[in-house]
Design a protein around this motif. Structure first.
Motif, PDB file in Angstrom:
ATOM      1  N   VAL A  65       4.145  -1.295  10.414  1.00 53.43           N
ATOM      2  CA  VAL A  65       3.680   0.076  10.245  1.00 53.43           C
ATOM      3  C   VAL A  65       3.278   0.283   8.788  1.00 53.43           C
ATOM      4  CG1 VAL A  65       5.151   0.917  12.121  1.00 53.43           C
ATOM      5  CG2 VAL A  65       5.982   1.014   9.770  1.00 53.43           C
ATOM      6  N   PRO A  66       2.496   1.323   8.483  1.00 48.58           N
ATOM      7  CA  PRO A  66       2.043   1.526   7.095  1.00 48.58           C
ATOM      8  C   PRO A  66       3.204   1.548   6.096  1.00 48.58           C
ATOM      9  CG  PRO A  66       0.864   2.987   8.572  1.00 48.58           C
ATOM     10  CD  PRO A  66       1.925   2.316   9.404  1.00 48.58           C
ATOM     11  N   GLY A  67       3.024   0.809   4.995  1.00 50.06           N
ATOM     12  CA  GLY A  67       4.032   0.774   3.944  1.00 50.06           C
ATOM     13  C   GLY A  67       5.177  -0.175   4.201  1.00 50.06           C
ATOM     14  N   THR A  68       5.076  -0.981   5.265  1.00 46.30           N
ATOM     15  CA  THR A  68       6.127  -1.936   5.610  1.00 46.30           C
ATOM     16  C   THR A  68       5.522  -3.331   5.688  1.00 46.30           C
ATOM     17  OG1 THR A  68       7.413  -0.314   6.840  1.00 46.30           O
ATOM     18  CG2 THR A  68       7.801  -2.606   7.369  1.00 46.30           C
ATOM     19  N   GLY A  69       6.275  -4.336   5.245  1.00 46.81           N
ATOM     20  CA  GLY A  69       5.776  -5.701   5.302  1.00 46.81           C
ATOM     21  C   GLY A  69       4.468  -5.826   4.556  1.00 46.81           C
ATOM     22  N   GLY A  70       3.424  -6.289   5.247  1.00 47.80           N
ATOM     23  CA  GLY A  70       2.130  -6.482   4.617  1.00 47.80           C
ATOM     24  C   GLY A  70       1.129  -5.380   4.859  1.00 47.80           C
ATOM     25  N   SER A  71       1.542  -4.267   5.461  1.00 47.32           N
ATOM     26  CA  SER A  71       0.627  -3.142   5.661  1.00 47.32           C
ATOM     27  C   SER A  71       0.696  -2.198   4.463  1.00 47.32           C
ATOM     28  CB  SER A  71       0.996  -2.361   6.934  1.00 47.32           C
ATOM     29  OG  SER A  71       0.770  -3.139   8.087  1.00 47.32           O
ATOM     30  N   PRO A  72      -0.446  -1.869   3.863  1.00 54.21           N
ATOM     31  CA  PRO A  72      -0.440  -0.951   2.717  1.00 54.21           C
ATOM     32  C   PRO A  72       0.103   0.419   3.100  1.00 54.21           C
ATOM     33  CG  PRO A  72      -2.569  -2.061   2.940  1.00 54.21           C
ATOM     34  CD  PRO A  72      -1.803  -2.358   4.185  1.00 54.21           C
ATOM     35  N   ASP A  73       0.518   1.174   2.080  1.00 50.34           N
ATOM     36  CA  ASP A  73       1.024   2.528   2.304  1.00 50.34           C
ATOM     37  C   ASP A  73      -0.023   3.410   2.965  1.00 50.34           C
ATOM     38  OD1 ASP A  73       3.470   2.015   1.112  1.00 50.34           O
ATOM     39  OD2 ASP A  73       2.812   2.674  -0.871  1.00 50.34           O
ATOM     40  N   SER A  74       0.466   4.342   3.776  1.00 50.14           N
ATOM     41  CA  SER A  74      -0.394   5.411   4.259  1.00 50.14           C
ATOM     42  C   SER A  74      -0.651   6.382   3.106  1.00 50.14           C
ATOM     43  CB  SER A  74       0.280   6.156   5.413  1.00 50.14           C
ATOM     44  OG  SER A  74      -0.444   7.299   5.772  1.00 50.14           O
ATOM     45  N   PRO A  75      -1.876   6.894   2.952  1.00 47.39           N
ATOM     46  CA  PRO A  75      -2.132   7.840   1.857  1.00 47.39           C
ATOM     47  C   PRO A  75      -1.365   9.148   2.015  1.00 47.39           C
ATOM     48  CG  PRO A  75      -4.049   7.638   3.309  1.00 47.39           C
ATOM     49  CD  PRO A  75      -3.095   6.562   3.707  1.00 47.39           C
TER      50      PRO A  75
END
Length: 280
Positions: A65-75
């Protein structure tokens, strides 16, 4: 069921879905795909033991999910309805436009429930593991929940080992180092803002009133030694869902991963029975 293009998906690739960059991996197999929604703060590598223990013919989709592991943060902060829409778009972009089975572990159980409610025609079955109904549920002990407020256990594996027994219960009480080794699988721990967004999403969401409307067959897996999600929550969900199968085991919050060899066959059997029912 619509079938994706042949060939294996590239591991750890980023896919744009509704304005988010989502890291995803797919193990190609056959039949209805199984989509795994992870717990708070955890990257999809943590689920490796479960994937290994599942029927090797199963198509398995995992994502951060956004902001976890390799997924960038959600704006911006997000809620579960939006995140379910992101997941739906992600699956479509992967070529999975037919039905899927959704498994949600802990925090991921909220996302799984929301997806089943929001996209009933795309969700064949629901598997809820160590989870509850969100903000309106029977809470764990306060001193346990306080340890969940930061992602420190994902960043400091010595700390994870020290608190594992009290936090997760089950097999973690007897082999706390196993939890530390489990978090070693995370190639990227994610960000603090990503963790905060996950906390905020869970704090304003409940499925308590929607559960009677979820018509999919649902397997509820719950440990009787789970300090985070007391067993009463599994019983409440089983009472409210129209088509539940409740499976209790003597383990704790993360036994689906630390004791995957024992619990993965329960999932395989549940899904195999659905295939039998679907046959003409």
């Amino acid at each position: 069921m619509s079938t994706p293009d042949s060939g294996e998906a590239a591991s750890h690739r980023l896919i744009a879905a509704l304005g988010q960059q989502i890291r995803v991996t797919v193990r190609r197999g056959e039949g209805v795909p199984l989509v795994l929604c992870n717990g708070i703060g955890a990257a999809f590598e943590v689920l490796d033991p479960l994937v290994t223990a599942l029927d090797p013919r199963t198509t398995v989709v995992r994502f951060d999910v956004p902001g976890t592991g390799g997924s960038p943060d959600s704006p911006l902060p997000y809620g579960f309805p939006y995140l379910a829409a992101v997941l739906g778009d992600l699956l479509s972009r992967l070529g999975f436009t037919g039905q899927v089975d959704i498994l949600g572990l802990s925090w991921g159980g909220a996302l799984a429930q929301q997806f089943a409610f929001q996209y009933p025609r795309r969700c064949r079955a629901l598997i809820l593991v160590s989870t509850g109904t969100g903000a309106l549920m029977v809470p764990g002990r306060p001193r346990i929940l306080l340890k969940m407020l930061t992602p420190r256990r994902f960043l400091d594996h010595g700390y994870a080992a020290r608190i594992a027994g009290d936090l997760y219960g089950g097999t973690a009480r007897h082999d706390a180092a196993r939890v530390a080794r489990l978090f070693d699988r995370q190639l990227m721990a994610g960000s603090r803002i990503g963790y905060l967004h996950q906390l905020l999403a869970g704090s304003i969401w409940t499925s308590l009133f929607a559960l009677p409307l979820i018509r999919q067959p649902t397997l509820i897996l719950a440990g009787t030694d789970d300090p985070i999600i007391p067993i009463a929550n599994a019983r409440i969900m089983a009472r409210l869902l129209p088509h539940p199968t409740l499976h209790l085991h003597p383990g704790g919050h993360v036994d689906l991963i630390t004791n995957a060899r024992e619990l993965a066959p329960v999932i395989d059997t549940f899904r195999a029975d659905l295939e039998f029912v679907d046959e003409p």
